[in-house]
Design a protein around this motif. Structure first.
Motif, PDB file in Angstrom:
ATOM      1  N   ALA A   1      -7.351  -4.117   6.442  1.00 56.31           N
ATOM      2  CA  ALA A   1      -7.390  -5.453   7.043  1.00 56.31           C
ATOM      3  C   ALA A   1      -8.814  -6.018   6.976  1.00 56.31           C
ATOM      4  O   ALA A   1      -9.025  -7.189   6.625  1.00 56.31           O
ATOM      5  CB  ALA A   1      -6.903  -5.401   8.489  1.00 56.31           C
ATOM      6  N   ALA A   2      -9.804  -5.162   7.292  1.00 60.22           N
ATOM      7  CA  ALA A   2     -11.211  -5.578   7.230  1.00 60.22           C
ATOM      8  C   ALA A   2     -11.639  -5.825   5.778  1.00 60.22           C
ATOM      9  O   ALA A   2     -12.359  -6.783   5.479  1.00 60.22           O
ATOM     10  CB  ALA A   2     -12.094  -4.506   7.866  1.00 60.22           C
TER      11      ALA A   2
ATOM     12  N   MET B   1      -3.463   0.632  -3.840  1.00 61.49           N
ATOM     13  CA  MET B   1      -2.578  -0.226  -3.039  1.00 61.49           C
ATOM     14  C   MET B   1      -2.489  -1.589  -3.707  1.00 61.49           C
ATOM     15  O   MET B   1      -3.517  -2.202  -4.012  1.00 61.49           O
ATOM     16  CB  MET B   1      -3.118  -0.390  -1.616  1.00 61.49           C
ATOM     17  CG  MET B   1      -2.306  -1.387  -0.779  1.00 61.49           C
ATOM     18  SD  MET B   1      -3.022  -1.726   0.830  1.00 61.49           S
ATOM     19  CE  MET B   1      -2.465  -0.321   1.741  1.00 61.49           C
ATOM     20  N   ASN B   2      -1.276  -2.052  -3.932  1.00 62.06           N
ATOM     21  CA  ASN B   2      -1.049  -3.380  -4.518  1.00 62.06           C
ATOM     22  C   ASN B   2       0.046  -4.080  -3.730  1.00 62.06           C
ATOM     23  O   ASN B   2       1.149  -3.536  -3.585  1.00 62.06           O
ATOM     24  CB  ASN B   2      -0.608  -3.265  -5.987  1.00 62.06           C
ATOM     25  CG  ASN B   2      -1.654  -2.619  -6.854  1.00 62.06           C
ATOM     26  OD1 ASN B   2      -2.765  -3.117  -6.973  1.00 62.06           O
ATOM     27  ND2 ASN B   2      -1.316  -1.484  -7.456  1.00 62.06           N
ATOM     28  N   ILE B   3      -0.251  -5.264  -3.204  1.00 62.13           N
ATOM     29  CA  ILE B   3       0.752  -6.046  -2.462  1.00 62.13           C
ATOM     30  C   ILE B   3       0.758  -7.466  -3.008  1.00 62.13           C
ATOM     31  O   ILE B   3      -0.281  -8.147  -3.020  1.00 62.13           O
ATOM     32  CB  ILE B   3       0.458  -6.075  -0.946  1.00 62.13           C
ATOM     33  CG1 ILE B   3       0.249  -4.666  -0.384  1.00 62.13           C
ATOM     34  CG2 ILE B   3       1.599  -6.760  -0.200  1.00 62.13           C
ATOM     35  CD1 ILE B   3      -0.172  -4.630   1.076  1.00 62.13           C
ATOM     36  N   GLU B   4       1.906  -7.902  -3.455  1.00 62.40           N
ATOM     37  CA  GLU B   4       2.030  -9.259  -3.983  1.00 62.40           C
ATOM     38  C   GLU B   4       2.239 -10.253  -2.851  1.00 62.40           C
ATOM     39  O   GLU B   4       3.043 -10.016  -1.941  1.00 62.40           O
ATOM     40  CB  GLU B   4       3.203  -9.341  -4.965  1.00 62.40           C
ATOM     41  CG  GLU B   4       2.990  -8.570  -6.254  1.00 62.40           C
ATOM     42  CD  GLU B   4       4.151  -8.727  -7.208  1.00 62.40           C
ATOM     43  OE1 GLU B   4       5.101  -9.481  -6.889  1.00 62.40           O
ATOM     44  OE2 GLU B   4       4.120  -8.096  -8.282  1.00 62.40           O
ATOM     45  N   CYS B   5       1.538 -11.382  -2.938  1.00 67.57           N
ATOM     46  CA  CYS B   5       1.693 -12.481  -1.958  1.00 67.57           C
ATOM     47  C   CYS B   5       1.672 -11.982  -0.520  1.00 67.57           C
ATOM     48  O   CYS B   5       2.600 -12.245   0.253  1.00 67.57           O
ATOM     49  CB  CYS B   5       2.980 -13.266  -2.205  1.00 67.57           C
ATOM     50  SG  CYS B   5       3.001 -14.119  -3.785  1.00 67.57           S
ATOM     51  N   LEU B   6       0.635 -11.229  -0.181  1.00 75.21           N
ATOM     52  CA  LEU B   6       0.543 -10.696   1.182  1.00 75.21           C
ATOM     53  C   LEU B   6       0.444 -11.826   2.186  1.00 75.21           C
ATOM     54  O   LEU B   6       1.118 -11.834   3.218  1.00 75.21           O
ATOM     55  CB  LEU B   6      -0.673  -9.770   1.300  1.00 75.21           C
ATOM     56  CG  LEU B   6      -0.956  -9.219   2.696  1.00 75.21           C
ATOM     57  CD1 LEU B   6       0.188  -8.332   3.169  1.00 75.21           C
ATOM     58  CD2 LEU B   6      -2.262  -8.437   2.735  1.00 75.21           C
TER      59      LEU B   6
ATOM     60  N   LEU C   1       1.641  -4.926   5.417  1.00 73.58           N
ATOM     61  CA  LEU C   1       0.464  -4.079   5.212  1.00 73.58           C
ATOM     62  C   LEU C   1       0.666  -2.700   5.859  1.00 73.58           C
ATOM     63  O   LEU C   1       0.270  -1.683   5.295  1.00 73.58           O
ATOM     64  CB  LEU C   1      -0.788  -4.758   5.768  1.00 73.58           C
ATOM     65  CG  LEU C   1      -2.103  -3.992   5.591  1.00 73.58           C
ATOM     66  CD1 LEU C   1      -2.345  -3.644   4.128  1.00 73.58           C
ATOM     67  CD2 LEU C   1      -3.288  -4.790   6.147  1.00 73.58           C
ATOM     68  N   ARG C   2       1.300  -2.660   7.043  1.00 78.17           N
ATOM     69  CA  ARG C   2       1.559  -1.371   7.702  1.00 78.17           C
ATOM     70  C   ARG C   2       2.506  -0.512   6.866  1.00 78.17           C
ATOM     71  O   ARG C   2       2.320   0.700   6.743  1.00 78.17           O
ATOM     72  CB  ARG C   2       2.163  -1.595   9.094  1.00 78.17           C
ATOM     73  CG  ARG C   2       1.168  -2.097  10.124  1.00 78.17           C
ATOM     74  CD  ARG C   2       1.804  -2.195  11.499  1.00 78.17           C
ATOM     75  NE  ARG C   2       1.022  -3.072  12.368  1.00 78.17           N
ATOM     76  CZ  ARG C   2      -0.097  -2.698  12.993  1.00 78.17           C
ATOM     77  NH1 ARG C   2      -0.558  -1.475  12.837  1.00 78.17           N
ATOM     78  NH2 ARG C   2      -0.745  -3.557  13.756  1.00 78.17           N
ATOM     79  N   VAL C   3       3.537  -1.127   6.276  1.00 82.37           N
ATOM     80  CA  VAL C   3       4.471  -0.398   5.410  1.00 82.37           C
ATOM     81  C   VAL C   3       3.725   0.163   4.197  1.00 82.37           C
ATOM     82  O   VAL C   3       3.922   1.314   3.793  1.00 82.37           O
ATOM     83  CB  VAL C   3       5.640  -1.318   4.963  1.00 82.37           C
ATOM     84  CG1 VAL C   3       6.477  -0.647   3.874  1.00 82.37           C
ATOM     85  CG2 VAL C   3       6.530  -1.670   6.160  1.00 82.37           C
TER      86      VAL C   3
ATOM     87  N   VAL D   1      -5.008 -10.795   8.194  1.00 79.65           N
ATOM     88  CA  VAL D   1      -3.596 -10.424   8.387  1.00 79.65           C
ATOM     89  C   VAL D   1      -3.183 -10.443   9.853  1.00 79.65           C
ATOM     90  O   VAL D   1      -1.998 -10.583  10.168  1.00 79.65           O
ATOM     91  CB  VAL D   1      -3.281  -9.034   7.778  1.00 79.65           C
ATOM     92  CG1 VAL D   1      -3.426  -9.055   6.281  1.00 79.65           C
ATOM     93  CG2 VAL D   1      -4.140  -7.956   8.398  1.00 79.65           C
ATOM     94  N   TYR D   2      -4.157 -10.320  10.765  1.00 83.44           N
ATOM     95  CA  TYR D   2      -3.833 -10.329  12.196  1.00 83.44           C
ATOM     96  C   TYR D   2      -3.229 -11.663  12.637  1.00 83.44           C
ATOM     97  O   TYR D   2      -2.589 -11.738  13.691  1.00 83.44           O
ATOM     98  CB  TYR D   2      -5.083 -10.033  13.033  1.00 83.44           C
ATOM     99  CG  TYR D   2      -5.588  -8.610  12.900  1.00 83.44           C
ATOM    100  CD1 TYR D   2      -4.961  -7.563  13.577  1.00 83.44           C
ATOM    101  CD2 TYR D   2      -6.679  -8.307  12.101  1.00 83.44           C
ATOM    102  CE1 TYR D   2      -5.412  -6.249  13.458  1.00 83.44           C
ATOM    103  CE2 TYR D   2      -7.146  -6.999  11.972  1.00 83.44           C
ATOM    104  CZ  TYR D   2      -6.506  -5.969  12.652  1.00 83.44           C
ATOM    105  OH  TYR D   2      -6.951  -4.672  12.536  1.00 83.44           O
TER     106      TYR D   2
END
Length: 533
Positions: free
Chosen positions: A243-244, A283-288, A264-266, A254-255
């Protein structure tokens, strides 16, 4: 007659059923062995279990998880307040001081108590068991953490009653694991004792027990725990780290977005599992959030470094369990690890160094509690014939009675009726000499756990009147039942003939569920007497 064991996890639940050939873990509607402990409320219907988990990302503020952490606890509890900060749903203080969960359901705002939410989860688990057995499920055993308080144990029984279940026993998870381990062993010693340490690192808590085995029996030698040390704490360390990082690199917080927090937790949980088997992981996340794709990378060494405050606490319960059992690491024959959190290599390293021997994994780390509960249900049920195996369970807390003497002296007197390690179930009898109605407090004593409430309940005994015009001699029975719930069962005036005296309770309980008198399964109570002045 049903013979079912439920493992109520913080994150997921497992159902075990006894059949003539042994214990089976039941598959849910998606053919999975684990069912998420989630209730998701929508505009048109309610989703529980796997369906609830599927809808939780799209509807985070109305998806209730970690119900076990809310159960039977005061809203002002500092530990509960820490948990609430991470919840995407809203929790407030109810009129009785217990938490209320607020959701939008069927187009309007509604509030539910944790007991009602747990009843929904249990109803879903009951339906899974009934679908597999093709028969009604009523009798069961439910696994609970050893550190559950009187209020939490009552709340589980209330939730089971709402769900149409009748628990034959609330079974400590540590004892269920020990039973599942020992009952199938054919090489247990006749005279010498086989000492085994069980370390259970679950999603939200760590429990350690040391068990002594002999042929046809087990004895719980000690319990120790950390109620807020589990796999989710490692997830949280990763969550805060990324997150930081994303705030600095991608200028997103994200908060500020509940859905982004859940995603993000998942991802952090998956990353933790990858690091258990690999020295590094991406770690890769689309459209977070804000239509931005994010990328991250972490090495296992760095993960262990950011998790250091969590890892430092692992040793505490190990030391306490060994000390209370009165054993040394050399007198332990085996160390067994279970629970999803035990798969973190750094945790295994600490356990190995502490005991000086390599921990073993002879049981399924996730299913052993459900299997142990189903075995206990089979032992208590007249339907099944089970190999003779005696479970000598000990109560993890010391319980005392406190009262004020008849004289003008205001100082209370107290006596410990159920010392720590007392067999369950058990009945003790005390004799009082009184001239009028009096109150007795039931207390937790000699505990260093700040989360355990000192006072359990208060009972008023009376009114009564002695025919002899003097102080009446009263015999008071106190019961520690098979679920670990303490109650003042009866008061009898002993004169020429025994006369029942009214006993009323003023226990502080959440006002949300049907109270149920907990009739015990067949018991072998340990009785004793005391004579308070």
């Amino acid at each position: 007659m049903s013979v079912v064991g439920f493992d109520l996890g913080n994150e997921s639940c497992i159902v075990g059923v006894a059949r003539q050939r042994g214990i089976d873990v039941v598959l849910n509607e998606e053919s999975k062995r684990e069912t998420p402990a989630i209730v998701c409320f929508g505009d048109k219907q309610r989703f529980i279990g796997t369906a609830g988990a599927a809808n939780s990302t799209m509807n985070p503020k109305n998806s209730i998880s970690q119900i076990k952490r809310l159960l039977g606890r005061k809203f002002a509890d500092p530990e509960l307040q820490d948990d609430i900060k991470a919840f995407p749903f809203r929790v407030s203080e109810g009129p009785d001081g217990f938490p209320l969960v607020h959701v939008r359901y069927l187009g309007e705002e509604r509030s539910f108590t944790p007991t009602q939410l747990l009843a929904m989860v249990l109803s879903n688990l009951k339906a899974i068991a009934e679908g597999n057995l093709n028969s009604a499920v009523i009798d069961c055993c439910i696994g609970i953490p050893v550190y559950f308080t009187d209020l939490q144990r009552r709340a589980v029984i209330d939730a089971a009653t709402i769900a149409g279940l009748r628990p034959l026993r609330l079974f400590h998870e540590t004892t269920a694991t020990a039973l599942a381990y020992g009952i199938y062993k054919t090489d247990l010693p006749e005279n010498d004792q086989l000492n085994v340490a069980f370390v259970d690192v679950g999603n939200a808590s760590m429990q350690v027990s040391i068990v002594g085995y002999k042929k046809g029996q087990l004895k719980m030698l000690s319990h120790a725990y950390d109620r807020s040390l589990g796999g989710r704490d490692f997830d949280e360390a990763l969550f805060k780290h990324f997150a930081a990082k994303f705030k600095e690199e991608y200028k997103i917080d994200v908060y500020q977005n509940a859905r982004a927090c859940i995603r993000l937790r998942v991802a952090c949980e998956k990353l933790k599992k990858m690091l258990s088997a690999n020295p590094e992981a991406p770690m890769n996340i689309e459209c977070l959030m804000d239509e931005k794709d994010v990328r991250g990378f972490i090495k296992r060494d760095e993960f262990e470094q950011i998790s250091a405050p969590v890892l430092e606490r692992v040793k505490g319960p190990l030391e306490k369990a060994l000390s209370e059992a009165g054993l040394t690491t050399e007198s332990l024959h085996f160390v067994e690890v279970v629970g999803s959190g035990s798969r973190v290599p750094a945790v295994m390293k600490i356990i190995t160094e502490f005991f000086g021997k390599e921990p073993r994994r002879t049981m399924n780390a996730s299913e052993c509690v459900a299997r142990g509960c189903a075995l206990q249900c089979a032992i208590l049920s007249p339907t099944f014939k089970v190999r003779e195996f005696q479970v000598n369970e000990g109560f993890p807390f010391s319980v005392a009675l406190s009262w004020k003497p008849d004289a003008q002296n205001n100082e209370s007197q107290q006596t410990v009726v159920f010392p720590k390690g007392n067999p369950m179930p058990s009945i003790k009898a005390l004799t009082f000499y009184r001239s009028s109605t009096f109150a007795v407090d039931v207390l937790n004593v000699d505990t260093d756990d700040l989360q355990i409430t000192h006072k359990i309940s208060t009972y008023t005994i009376g009114p009564f009147q002695s025919s002899k015009g003097e102080k009446a001699k009263l015999k008071v029975k106190v019961r520690l039942n098979i679920h670990g719930i303490v109650s003042l069962e009866s008061a009898t005036m002993l004169e020429e003939e025994e006369v029942e005296v009214p006993v009323s309770s003023t226990s502080e309980v959440p006002k949300d569920a049907t109270r149920m008198e907990t009739d015990d399964a067949p018991q072998d109570p340990a009785s004793s007497s005391a004579n308070p002045s």
